[in-house]
Design a protein around this motif. Structure first.
Motif, mmCIF file in Angstrom:
data_model
loop_
_atom_site.group_PDB
_atom_site.id
_atom_site.type_symbol
_atom_site.label_atom_id
_atom_site.label_comp_id
_atom_site.label_asym_id
_atom_site.label_seq_id
_atom_site.Cartn_x
_atom_site.Cartn_y
_atom_site.Cartn_z
ATOM 1 N N VAL A 65 -2.493 6.711 -0.557
ATOM 2 C CA VAL A 65 -1.230 6.058 -0.220
ATOM 3 C C VAL A 65 -0.544 6.779 0.931
ATOM 4 N N ILE A 66 -0.512 8.107 0.890
ATOM 5 C CA ILE A 66 0.123 8.878 1.961
ATOM 6 C C ILE A 66 -0.590 8.638 3.283
ATOM 7 N N LEU A 67 -1.916 8.684 3.269
ATOM 8 C CA LEU A 67 -2.669 8.507 4.506
ATOM 9 C C LEU A 67 -2.491 7.095 5.064
ATOM 10 N N CYS A 68 -2.559 6.084 4.200
ATOM 11 C CA CYS A 68 -2.376 4.706 4.659
ATOM 12 C C CYS A 68 -0.951 4.472 5.181
ATOM 13 N N SER A 69 0.023 5.111 4.543
ATOM 14 C CA SER A 69 1.399 4.990 5.024
ATOM 15 C C SER A 69 1.550 5.601 6.411
ATOM 16 N N ALA A 70 0.853 6.715 6.663
ATOM 17 C CA ALA A 70 0.896 7.343 7.989
ATOM 18 C C ALA A 70 0.297 6.415 9.041
ATOM 19 N N VAL A 71 -0.840 5.773 8.720
ATOM 20 C CA VAL A 71 -1.465 4.843 9.661
ATOM 21 C C VAL A 71 -0.544 3.657 9.920
ATOM 22 N N LEU A 86 5.135 9.941 10.368
ATOM 23 C CA LEU A 86 5.981 10.438 9.295
ATOM 24 C C LEU A 86 6.993 9.395 8.835
ATOM 25 N N GLY A 87 7.381 8.486 9.737
ATOM 26 C CA GLY A 87 8.231 7.388 9.295
ATOM 27 C C GLY A 87 7.542 6.557 8.220
ATOM 28 N N GLY A 88 6.249 6.320 8.425
ATOM 29 C CA GLY A 88 5.490 5.621 7.391
ATOM 30 C C GLY A 88 5.303 6.459 6.151
ATOM 31 N N VAL A 89 5.044 7.762 6.340
ATOM 32 C CA VAL A 89 4.859 8.647 5.190
ATOM 33 C C VAL A 89 6.128 8.723 4.355
ATOM 34 N N ASN A 90 7.281 8.825 5.001
ATOM 35 C CA ASN A 90 8.543 8.886 4.269
ATOM 36 C C ASN A 90 8.745 7.644 3.402
ATOM 37 N N ALA A 91 8.447 6.480 3.965
ATOM 38 C CA ALA A 91 8.557 5.253 3.178
ATOM 39 C C ALA A 91 7.540 5.250 2.039
ATOM 40 N N GLY A 92 6.334 5.771 2.320
ATOM 41 C CA GLY A 92 5.324 5.856 1.265
ATOM 42 C C GLY A 92 5.741 6.773 0.130
ATOM 43 N N VAL A 93 6.426 7.875 0.459
ATOM 44 C CA VAL A 93 6.920 8.784 -0.576
ATOM 45 C C VAL A 93 7.920 8.075 -1.479
#
Length: 408
Positions: free
Chosen positions: A173-179, A340-347
């Motif tokens: 999930v974290i990796l896909c959110s980063a992409v 990281l914008g995607g990662v933050n939302a994924g978190v």
């Protein structure tokens, strides 16, 4: 000479302040690693403003990508940002010592303490964890999911985490959110003032990473060529702390396979200690202290507990100290900020999924439980009551409610 002395005193005072803050968290942080992140956010981001919401979310995302106990690693990172290496040690010690001491005392024969904890008290503590995590999800979502694409990433992250509720699923999930962040968000530099005040150099980070991998590969060889019980314990607990993703519950099978078949700890003792570990505040990895104190071979007691708890947490120190200096450079990159914008939302999505399972599903079984959790949430968010008071109040109310129902 005077300036150097004053600087040392300031650093010492700062580390001591960090220790006291985390000691309070170590005494009151019930509910497991997800709830711990909520306690950290409320105490250190919202009230004390040690970090911004965005910086805290990035630290959480990084620690979730590392093996080991994520909440303890976040605590180490927070202490490191506040007071350097001394602050990292102080944060870890304050957060870890309360539960470790309780578990060692239990291992030393205070069985009556474990029997005195009622089911109602434990149920009340689980319900307050629902409120703490819900508050964290709401606060982080308001700051980090500010538009449609970010809300969408959080939604898909939550759904994926519920469908694949394991460590690899969370990493995916974290990796896909980063992409997704790279594809959806414009690459812009970070806003001013976002840099974390880390005092660890890149050279120190490289040394820490070298030590991490050197011990991971070298300890099994040392245990083979220079066999001793202490070396075998260090090797087993260091490996467990280095190789497990997903937190404390995931490490338990590894610890059982390392201790019970070898005759170090009886299986009944192992299970009794695991049961108590669910009832104490702080990180579940302090279960290692119980196992070390319960060893039927030497070292045992307080010495064994010290050996095991240092061995299982050492990888977390080395990884956090080793990776964070390079993380700072990555987070200043425009493309890194988009990711990281995607990662933050994924978190946020991961925390939302965790709010449902396991936090909600293990605590909310009937309408009165929901009313109980809702009251605790209002106490935290709108009445602005301190978290430790809400925790104690909910535990006491749960105990009284169970006692009244039993007597009735």
């Amino acid at each position: 000479m005077s300036e150097r002395s004053n600087s040392a005193v300031t650093s010492c005072d700062s580390a001591w302040s960090v220790f006291l803050v985390f000691l309070r968290l170590g005494l009151t942080s019930f509910g497991g690693p997800i709830a711990h992140l909520g306690y950290f956010r409320e105490a250190l981001v919202t009230r004390r403003q040690w970090l911004s919401e965005r910086s805290y979310a990035e630290l959480v995302a990084l620690c979730q990508l590392l093996p080991g106990p994520a909440s303890s690693q976040v605590g180490i990172g927070l202490g490191l940002s506040r007071a350097g290496l001394a602050g990292a040690v102080a944060a870890w010690a304050g957060f870890t010592l309360p539960s470790a001491i309780i578990l060692v005392l239990f291992a030393q024969g205070i069985w009556a303490w474990g029997g005195a904890v009622s089911g109602g008290l434990l149920h009340g503590l689980k319900i307050v964890a629902v409120a703490v995590v819900a508050q964290a999800v709401w606060g982080m979502a308001r700051s980090l999911c500010t538009d449609g694409p970010r809300v969408t990433i959080a939604l898909f992250a939550a759904c994926a985490a519920l469908v694949w509720p394991n460590a690899m699923g969370q990493i995916g999930v974290i990796l896909c959110s980063a992409v997704a962040g790279l594809l959806l968000f414009k690459s812009t530099p970070p806003p001013a003032g976002e840099k974390l005040p880390f005092s660890v150099s890149r050279k120190t980070g490289l040394i820490a990473l070298t030590l991490f991998f050197g011990l991971l590969l070298g300890l099994p060889l040392m245990a083979h060529f220079w066999p001793s019980q202490a070396m075998a314990m260090v090797n087993a607990f260091y490996s467990a702390g280095s190789l497990v993703f997903g937190g404390g519950h995931v490490v338990l099978p590894l610890l059982q396979s390392a201790t019970v078949p070898n005759g170090w700890v009886a299986n009944d003792t192992f299970l009794a200690g695991y049961g108590l570990a669910q009832a104490v505040p702080g990180p579940l990895f302090t279960f290692a202290a119980f196992l070390g104190a319960s060893m039927s071979v030497q070292p045992s007691g307080w010495v064994g507990a010290t050996v095991c708890i240092l061995a299982i947490f050492t990888p977390s120190f080395l990884l956090v100290i080793g990776v964070l200096p390079f993380w700072q450079k990555l987070r200043r990159s425009a493309r890194s900020q988009a990711a990281l914008g995607g990662v933050n939302a994924g978190v946020v999505g991961l925390l939302l999924a965790a709010l449902y399972h396991p936090v909600w599903t293990s605590a909310i079984a009937k309408p009165s439980d929901f009313a109980f959790a809702l009251t605790a949430l209002v106490a935290l968010m709108f009445w602005k009551m301190p978290p430790w008071l809400v925790v104690l109040g909910c535990g006491l109310f749960g105990w009284l409610l169970t006692a009244t129902q039993t007597s009735g």
